[in-house]
Design an enzyme around this catalytic site. Structure first.
Site, PDB file in Angstrom:
ATOM      1  N   ASN A   8      45.530 100.208  91.460  1.00  0.00           N
ATOM      2  CA  ASN A   8      46.643 100.726  92.445  1.00  0.00           C
ATOM      3  C   ASN A   8      46.607  99.849  93.818  1.00  0.00           C
ATOM      4  O   ASN A   8      45.496 100.085  94.193  1.00  0.00           O
ATOM      5  CB  ASN A   8      45.671 102.107  92.505  1.00  0.00           C
ATOM      6  CG  ASN A   8      45.584 103.167  93.344  1.00  0.00           C
ATOM      7  OD1 ASN A   8      46.764 103.194  94.344  1.00  0.00           O
ATOM      8  ND2 ASN A   8      45.002 104.103  94.385  1.00  0.00           N
ATOM      9  N   LYS A  10      47.798 101.385  96.303  1.00  0.00           N
ATOM     10  CA  LYS A  10      48.628 102.801  97.253  1.00  0.00           C
ATOM     11  C   LYS A  10      48.844 102.284  98.409  1.00  0.00           C
ATOM     12  O   LYS A  10      50.570 102.012  97.659  1.00  0.00           O
ATOM     13  CB  LYS A  10      46.634 102.194  98.400  1.00  0.00           C
ATOM     14  CG  LYS A  10      45.498 102.500  96.807  1.00  0.00           C
ATOM     15  CD  LYS A  10      44.133 102.829  97.876  1.00  0.00           C
ATOM     16  CE  LYS A  10      43.573 102.551  96.347  1.00  0.00           C
ATOM     17  NZ  LYS A  10      42.248 102.994  97.274  1.00  0.00           N
ATOM     18  N   HIS A  93      43.826 111.306  91.908  1.00  0.00           N
ATOM     19  CA  HIS A  93      43.280 110.663  92.295  1.00  0.00           C
ATOM     20  C   HIS A  93      42.374 111.499  94.225  1.00  0.00           C
ATOM     21  O   HIS A  93      43.122 112.138  94.406  1.00  0.00           O
ATOM     22  CB  HIS A  93      44.456 109.373  93.438  1.00  0.00           C
ATOM     23  CG  HIS A  93      42.963 108.118  93.753  1.00  0.00           C
ATOM     24  ND1 HIS A  93      42.595 108.278  95.036  1.00  0.00           N
ATOM     25  CD2 HIS A  93      42.877 107.006  93.645  1.00  0.00           C
ATOM     26  CE1 HIS A  93      42.056 107.390  95.172  1.00  0.00           C
ATOM     27  NE2 HIS A  93      42.063 105.980  94.233  1.00  0.00           N
ATOM     28  N   GLU A  95      42.040 110.664  96.734  1.00  0.00           N
ATOM     29  CA  GLU A  95      42.871 110.488  98.002  1.00  0.00           C
ATOM     30  C   GLU A  95      43.709 111.918  98.219  1.00  0.00           C
ATOM     31  O   GLU A  95      43.690 111.786  99.257  1.00  0.00           O
ATOM     32  CB  GLU A  95      43.217 108.790  98.395  1.00  0.00           C
ATOM     33  CG  GLU A  95      41.869 108.124  99.118  1.00  0.00           C
ATOM     34  CD  GLU A  95      42.114 107.034  99.075  1.00  0.00           C
ATOM     35  OE1 GLU A  95      43.037 106.450  98.019  1.00  0.00           O
ATOM     36  OE2 GLU A  95      41.623 105.492  98.495  1.00  0.00           O
ATOM     37  N   GLU A 160      35.854 107.792  89.603  1.00  0.00           N
ATOM     38  CA  GLU A 160      36.159 106.512  90.231  1.00  0.00           C
ATOM     39  C   GLU A 160      34.904 107.752  91.239  1.00  0.00           C
ATOM     40  O   GLU A 160      35.447 108.559  92.036  1.00  0.00           O
ATOM     41  CB  GLU A 160      37.221 107.037  91.329  1.00  0.00           C
ATOM     42  CG  GLU A 160      37.565 106.377  89.951  1.00  0.00           C
ATOM     43  CD  GLU A 160      39.431 105.425  90.934  1.00  0.00           C
ATOM     44  OE1 GLU A 160      39.306 104.589  91.164  1.00  0.00           O
ATOM     45  OE2 GLU A 160      40.165 106.395  91.764  1.00  0.00           O
ATOM     46  N   GLY A 166      36.283 101.617  98.105  1.00  0.00           N
ATOM     47  CA  GLY A 166      36.569 100.894  99.713  1.00  0.00           C
ATOM     48  C   GLY A 166      35.622 100.740 100.560  1.00  0.00           C
ATOM     49  O   GLY A 166      35.418 100.291 101.595  1.00  0.00           O
ATOM     50  N   SER A 205      35.777 100.195  94.022  1.00  0.00           N
ATOM     51  CA  SER A 205      35.187  98.565  94.838  1.00  0.00           C
ATOM     52  C   SER A 205      34.420  97.994  93.455  1.00  0.00           C
ATOM     53  O   SER A 205      33.884  97.305  93.455  1.00  0.00           O
ATOM     54  CB  SER A 205      33.239  99.089  95.534  1.00  0.00           C
ATOM     55  OG  SER A 205      33.624  99.962  96.184  1.00  0.00           O
TER      56      SER A 205
HETATM   57  P1  PGA Z   1      38.486 100.366  95.689  1.00  0.00           P
HETATM   58  O1  PGA Z   1      39.567 101.429  94.863  1.00  0.00           O
HETATM   59  O2  PGA Z   1      38.842  99.530  94.261  1.00  0.00           O
HETATM   60  O3  PGA Z   1      39.628  99.930  96.280  1.00  0.00           O
HETATM   61  O4  PGA Z   1      37.411 100.550  95.856  1.00  0.00           O
HETATM   62  C1  PGA Z   1      39.932 101.737  94.154  1.00  0.00           C
HETATM   63  C2  PGA Z   1      40.670 103.481  93.984  1.00  0.00           C
HETATM   64  O5  PGA Z   1      40.613 103.973  94.966  1.00  0.00           O
HETATM   65  O6  PGA Z   1      41.541 103.825  92.872  1.00  0.00           O
END
Ligand code: PGA
Length: 246
Positions: A8, A10, A93, A95, A160, A166, A205
């Site tokens: 992803n 983003k 997601h 976010e 997740e 992150g 992560s």
């Molecule tokens: P990350 O994000 O690997 O940077 O923790 C995962 C995600 O949001 O899909």
């Protein structure tokens, strides 16, 4: 079934770097046993999909609208994504649930739109840190699965934990296993036998140094990767840790 390693990107990537990243991933993909998916921002999908057409790397988007077309300024439909060469779309997601106030009902409507356009939905669920601290993570995630998925859901789930995205923090292996088993139970309850075959990815992560341990957990059907998917070397290193699971 091979595990699915999904990236992803983003809101990252201008034209030149996106092209280079897609090419570098494709160059390393042939030797891998897993399924691969990369999800660039909308603006890069056309060029990335054109580069990867006919290769082992599938392309997806990070969101879609519920309607196939119409007066929805600034939105992108599932049909448009399929037309560009997308095979999949990430939906729900955290976010988007947080920053765009997406509810389980909206996510479900988007899933129906995606499936109707021939896309594979990758549906994200996960608890906040406060919910886990309060011991509510199992109910929260089970409720998200039950309310976000339509009857006859076909696609992929990504667990997740929001506090792991992150941050460099991950749940323990035992916590990942417990949650994935819970999600499997919720899927079978909702979908019957079909729920047993749905891949449940872990996300949050995932890095080259923890991928092997996370991908070895029972009921982990792959990984959804944010930050580390912006480096071809890191993404491919994670993908090399993937395997076939029954
Ligand atoms: P990350 O994000 O690997 O940077 O923790 C995962 C995600 O949001 O899909």
């Amino acid at each position: 079934m091979p595990q699915l390693i999904a990236g992803n990107w983003k809101m990252n990537g201008l034209s030149a770097e996106s092209a280079a990243l897609a090419e570098a991933i494709e160059a390393g993909a042939a030797a891998l046993a897993c399924d691969l998916l990369i999800c660039p921002p909308f603006t890069q999908i056309a060029q990335v999909a054109a580069k990867l057409r006919g290769t082992a790397v599938a392309v997806g988007a990070q969101d879609c609208h519920t309607a196939p077309a119409g007066a929805h300024t600034g939105d992108i439909s599932a049909q448009m994504l399929a037309d560009l060469g997308c095979a999949a779309v990430i939906l729900g997601h955290s976010e988007r649930r947080q920053n765009h106030h997406e509810t389980d009902a909206l996510v479900q409507a988007k899933i129906l739109a995606a499936v109707g356009a021939g896309l594979m939905p990758v549906v994200c669920v996960g608890e906040t840190e406060a919910e886990r601290d309060a011991g509510q993570e199992r109910q929260i995630v089970a409720a998200q699965v039950a309310a976000s998925l339509p009857e006859n859901f076909v696609g992929v789930i990504a667990y997740e934990p929001i506090w792991a995205i992150g941050t460099g923090r991950t749940p323990t292996i035992a916590e990942v296993e417990a949650m994935h088993r819970d999600i499997r139970t919720a899927l079978v309850q909702k979908l019957g036998e079909a729920g047993a075959a749905i891949r449940i990815l872990y996300g949050g992560s995932v890095k080259p140094d923890n991928a092997a341990a996370l991908l070895a957990v029972p009921e982990v059907g792959g990984a959804l990767i944010g930050g580390a998917s912006l480096s071809a070397a890191a993404f491919l290193a994670i993908a090399r840790a993937a395997k076939h699971v029954d």
